[in-house]
Design a protein around this motif. Structure first.
Motif, PDB file in Angstrom:
ATOM      1  N   ALA A  96       0.831  -1.047   0.170  1.00  0.00           N
ATOM      2  CA  ALA A  96      -0.150  -0.016   0.019  1.00  0.00           C
ATOM      3  C   ALA A  96       0.864   1.215   0.100  1.00  0.00           C
ATOM      4  CB  ALA A  96      -0.981  -0.137   1.345  1.00  0.00           C
ATOM      5  N   LYS A 119     -10.472  -6.362  -0.197  1.00  0.00           N
ATOM      6  CA  LYS A 119      -9.327  -6.191   0.553  1.00  0.00           C
ATOM      7  C   LYS A 119      -9.633  -6.515   2.387  1.00  0.00           C
ATOM      8  CE  LYS A 119      -6.237  -2.158   1.493  1.00  0.00           C
ATOM      9  NZ  LYS A 119      -5.498  -2.559   2.561  1.00  0.00           N
ATOM     10  N   ILE A 168       6.841  -3.637  13.221  1.00  0.00           N
ATOM     11  CA  ILE A 168       5.618  -2.889  12.920  1.00  0.00           C
ATOM     12  C   ILE A 168       5.242  -2.108  14.389  1.00  0.00           C
ATOM     13  CG2 ILE A 168       3.248  -3.032  12.445  1.00  0.00           C
ATOM     14  CD1 ILE A 168       3.820  -5.545  10.437  1.00  0.00           C
TER      15      ILE A 168
HETATM   16  C1  NAY Z   1      -4.314   1.154   2.865  1.00  0.00           C
HETATM   17  O1  NAY Z   1      -3.333   1.858   2.303  1.00  0.00           O
HETATM   18  O2  NAY Z   1      -5.373   1.570   2.671  1.00  0.00           O
HETATM   19  C2  NAY Z   1      -4.068  -0.052   3.525  1.00  0.00           C
HETATM   20  O3  NAY Z   1      -3.523  -0.702   2.745  1.00  0.00           O
HETATM   21  C3  NAY Z   1      -4.247  -0.255   4.755  1.00  0.00           C
HETATM   22  C4  NAY Z   1      -3.526  -1.505   5.457  1.00  0.00           C
HETATM   23  C5  NAY Z   1      -3.369  -1.157   6.809  1.00  0.00           C
HETATM   24  N1  NAY Z   1      -4.296  -1.094   7.496  1.00  0.00           N
HETATM   25  C6  NAY Z   1      -4.782  -0.064   8.203  1.00  0.00           C
HETATM   26  C7  NAY Z   1      -6.022  -0.107   9.157  1.00  0.00           C
HETATM   27  O4  NAY Z   1      -4.408   1.200   7.858  1.00  0.00           O
HETATM   28  O5  NAY Z   1      -1.185  -2.056   6.308  1.00  0.00           O
HETATM   29  C8  NAY Z   1      -2.223  -2.026   7.343  1.00  0.00           C
HETATM   30  C9  NAY Z   1      -1.866  -1.725   8.439  1.00  0.00           C
HETATM   31  O6  NAY Z   1      -1.137  -0.277   8.321  1.00  0.00           O
HETATM   32  C10 NAY Z   1      -0.566  -2.407   9.177  1.00  0.00           C
HETATM   33  O7  NAY Z   1      -1.115  -3.742   9.571  1.00  0.00           O
HETATM   34  C11 NAY Z   1      -0.030  -1.949  10.682  1.00  0.00           C
HETATM   35  O8  NAY Z   1      -1.220  -2.054  11.605  1.00  0.00           O
END
Ligand code: NAY
Length: 290
Positions: free
Chosen positions: A10, A161, A240
């Motif tokens: 992401a 997702k 993380i």
């Molecule tokens: C996005 O950019 O929309 C995502 O991919 C979100 C995915 C992330 N979840 C949230 C709630 O932001 O990657 C996860 C998250 O940052 C990670 O698991 C750390 O908690």
């Protein structure tokens, strides 16, 4: 969507010192991630600080990334906004620019009823021929399994997702809707679990920061080396969790800088790390045992 699987960062959006989108830094980051073997990119989502940008700025990010990727890997564009009209505009732009798929959070903040959300997804999904990946994320309000199944009736809705922790719903989506319905696990801390529960791919914030680790995790689970994958996952969780103590998009950008890929700064109200915080983060990473 069948060709979109594997490890998909992401993508963060690099901003310069004045909080303006930094095209050059973005182009370098895109090449770095492709060189690290990433299987796709997910743009302008929460990690991309998409909600902090105007629609015109988001479009610019999409144009730059798609131009730089140049067809080497698939690009998913997050087009979510609270207003259906804005999302449709972003979806049409993503299609015209050459995106491979679109994705969207449900409209949020007002706690919309299921019917409002259904109509939103229907209108946005059908505004282009692209496949739509709906988004089950606690921050925007979880959709729930039954509602995901209902959304899958919309012709262009081809995947989800899945960022909730009820991972049994990942394989249930595939079993109940279709094996072709693509499910992307969205919690980086639970990547191993997501893949074991039959996710086709993983989409997350920390894959920009640790592309090799998650590529390895993905391949290990797929080849049956669960113990090996879990060992790596535990290290990733420590990193993380240490990052989540701060505005973690800033930590991701800062650590990319240490790795030689200057990913710029975050946009307010997110805050960049102070010198003191940078020292602390470095120290906490050093203390993590491999
Ligand atoms: C996005 O950019 O929309 C995502 O991919 C979100 C995915 C992330 N979840 C949230 C709630 O932001 O990657 C996860 C998250 O940052 C990670 O698991 C750390 O908690």
């Amino acid at each position: 969507l069948k060709n979109i699987k594997g490890v998909i960062p992401a993508l963060i959006t690099p901003f310069d010192e004045h909080e303006e989108f930094d095209e050059n830094r973005m182009r370098k980051l895109v090449n770095h991630l492709i060189e690290r073997g990433m299987d796709g990119l997910y743009l302008t989502g929460s990690t991309g600080e998409g909600f902090l940008m105007t629609p015109e700025e988001r479009k610019k990010v999409v144009e730059v990334v798609i131009d730089e990727v140049h067809g080497r890997i698939p690009v998913i564009v997050h087009v979510g906004a609270i207003s259906t009209k804005i999302s449709i505009d972003l979806a049409k732009h993503a299609y015209a620019t050459g995106a491979d798929a679109i994705s969207s959070v449900p409209p949020f903040y007002w706690k919309f009823k299921e019917e409002n959300i259904y109509k939103y997804y229907e209108a946005v999904s059908m505004s282009t021929p692209l496949p739509m990946i709906v988004y089950n994320v606690p921050l925007a309000g979880l959709l729930g399994f039954d509602f995901i199944c209902r959304l899958a009736n919309i012709p262009n809705v081809k995947g989800v997702k899945y960022t909730a922790c009820t991972h049994q719903d990942i394989y249930k989506c595939k079993d109940k809707i279709s094996q072709d319905f693509m499910v992307y696990s969205g919690a980086d801390e639970m990547a191993v679990s997501g893949i074991i529960n039959e996710a086709d791919g993983i989409i997350g914030s920390f894959y920009s920061m640790m592309p090799d680790v998650f590529k390895d995790i993905y391949q290990k689970v797929k080849s049956g080396d669960i113990a090996g994958a879990q060992k790596k996952q535990k290290i990733a969780v420590d990193i993380i969790e240490a990052s989540l103590k701060y505005d973690y998009y800033a930590v991701i950008k800062e650590s990319l800088r240490w790795m030689g890929v200057d990913a710029g700064y975050v946009r307010a109200p997110f805050m960049n790390l102070s010198e003191e915080e940078i020292k602390k983060v470095k120290q906490s990473f050093k203390e993590i045992k491999a």
